[in-house]
Design a protein around this motif. Sequence first.
Motif, PDB file in Angstrom:
ATOM      1  N   GLN A 289      23.945  33.852  35.203  1.00  0.00           N
ATOM      2  CA  GLN A 289      23.499  34.841  36.184  1.00  0.00           C
ATOM      3  C   GLN A 289      24.258  36.154  36.019  1.00  0.00           C
ATOM      4  N   GLU A 290      25.525  36.064  35.715  1.00  0.00           N
ATOM      5  CA  GLU A 290      26.314  37.277  35.522  1.00  0.00           C
ATOM      6  C   GLU A 290      25.896  38.019  34.252  1.00  0.00           C
TER       7      GLU A 290
ATOM      8  N   ILE B 103      22.722  17.929  20.755  1.00  0.00           N
ATOM      9  CA  ILE B 103      22.255  17.403  22.048  1.00  0.00           C
ATOM     10  C   ILE B 103      23.024  18.066  23.187  1.00  0.00           C
ATOM     11  N   ALA B 104      24.336  18.163  23.048  1.00  0.00           N
ATOM     12  CA  ALA B 104      25.163  18.774  24.095  1.00  0.00           C
ATOM     13  C   ALA B 104      24.819  20.250  24.284  1.00  0.00           C
ATOM     14  N   ILE B 105      24.615  20.981  23.184  1.00  0.00           N
ATOM     15  CA  ILE B 105      24.271  22.405  23.269  1.00  0.00           C
ATOM     16  C   ILE B 105      22.901  22.585  23.925  1.00  0.00           C
ATOM     17  N   ASP B 106      21.928  21.774  23.522  1.00  0.00           N
ATOM     18  CA  ASP B 106      20.597  21.865  24.129  1.00  0.00           C
ATOM     19  C   ASP B 106      20.655  21.591  25.627  1.00  0.00           C
ATOM     20  N   ARG B 107      21.390  20.558  26.027  1.00  0.00           N
ATOM     21  CA  ARG B 107      21.523  20.218  27.444  1.00  0.00           C
ATOM     22  C   ARG B 107      22.191  21.359  28.216  1.00  0.00           C
ATOM     23  N   TYR B 108      23.279  21.864  27.671  1.00  0.00           N
ATOM     24  CA  TYR B 108      24.018  22.948  28.324  1.00  0.00           C
ATOM     25  C   TYR B 108      23.150  24.204  28.441  1.00  0.00           C
ATOM     26  N   THR B 109      22.444  24.539  27.377  1.00  0.00           N
ATOM     27  CA  THR B 109      21.585  25.728  27.384  1.00  0.00           C
ATOM     28  C   THR B 109      20.485  25.589  28.420  1.00  0.00           C
ATOM     29  N   ASP B 110      19.842  24.433  28.477  1.00  0.00           N
ATOM     30  CA  ASP B 110      18.794  24.198  29.479  1.00  0.00           C
ATOM     31  C   ASP B 110      19.338  24.373  30.893  1.00  0.00           C
ATOM     32  N   GLU B 111      20.532  23.846  31.152  1.00  0.00           N
ATOM     33  CA  GLU B 111      21.148  23.975  32.482  1.00  0.00           C
ATOM     34  C   GLU B 111      21.432  25.429  32.822  1.00  0.00           C
TER      35      GLU B 111
ATOM     36  N   LEU C 200      19.978  28.151  31.559  1.00  0.00           N
ATOM     37  CA  LEU C 200      18.756  28.935  31.696  1.00  0.00           C
ATOM     38  C   LEU C 200      18.088  28.702  33.060  1.00  0.00           C
ATOM     39  N   LYS C 201      18.238  27.518  33.613  1.00  0.00           N
ATOM     40  CA  LYS C 201      17.690  27.248  34.947  1.00  0.00           C
ATOM     41  C   LYS C 201      18.312  28.146  35.996  1.00  0.00           C
ATOM     42  N   GLU C 202      19.528  28.604  35.751  1.00  0.00           N
ATOM     43  CA  GLU C 202      20.218  29.472  36.703  1.00  0.00           C
ATOM     44  C   GLU C 202      19.533  30.826  36.860  1.00  0.00           C
ATOM     45  N   VAL C 203      18.772  31.242  35.855  1.00  0.00           N
ATOM     46  CA  VAL C 203      18.168  32.587  35.913  1.00  0.00           C
ATOM     47  C   VAL C 203      16.640  32.573  35.909  1.00  0.00           C
TER      48      VAL C 203
END
Length: 125
Positions: free
Chosen positions: A53-54, A111-119, A121-124
């Motif tokens: 978000q920042e 897998i970890a990067i994809d999961r983290y990125t998805d999380e 991106l949901k913030e914005v």
Amino acid sequence: SKRLDSVVAVVDFNHCSASFVCGENLKWENKTMADAWRAFGWNAIEIDGTKMQELDKTFGSLPPVDLKNPGKPTVIIAYSTKGQGVDYMQAAPQAWHIGGLDDKKLEETYIAIDRYTDERLKEVQ
């Protein structure tokens, strides 16, 4: 820095270099990084680079380019964590900055990067 107001640089300040933790080889404190850019005529914006978000807010608030009234270039200093989102990398950042991965570790990392990125991106969205 004349007529460079359309230039925006992003510094991923994760407190590591290729082989050292920041401070072991160079003394970079958070504020001196911004001050160094300002000394060379840049606008410096400091943000938490781990917060989507920042990042989104900062990029969205950049002023439009005004060719009639050129200004200074801008640097965004994004304070981040080396290996953010990949637990084993975040726990030992120097070990993985220039290290290699076997196929199993590489797949785990994707897998970890994809999961983290998805999380994030949901913030914005």
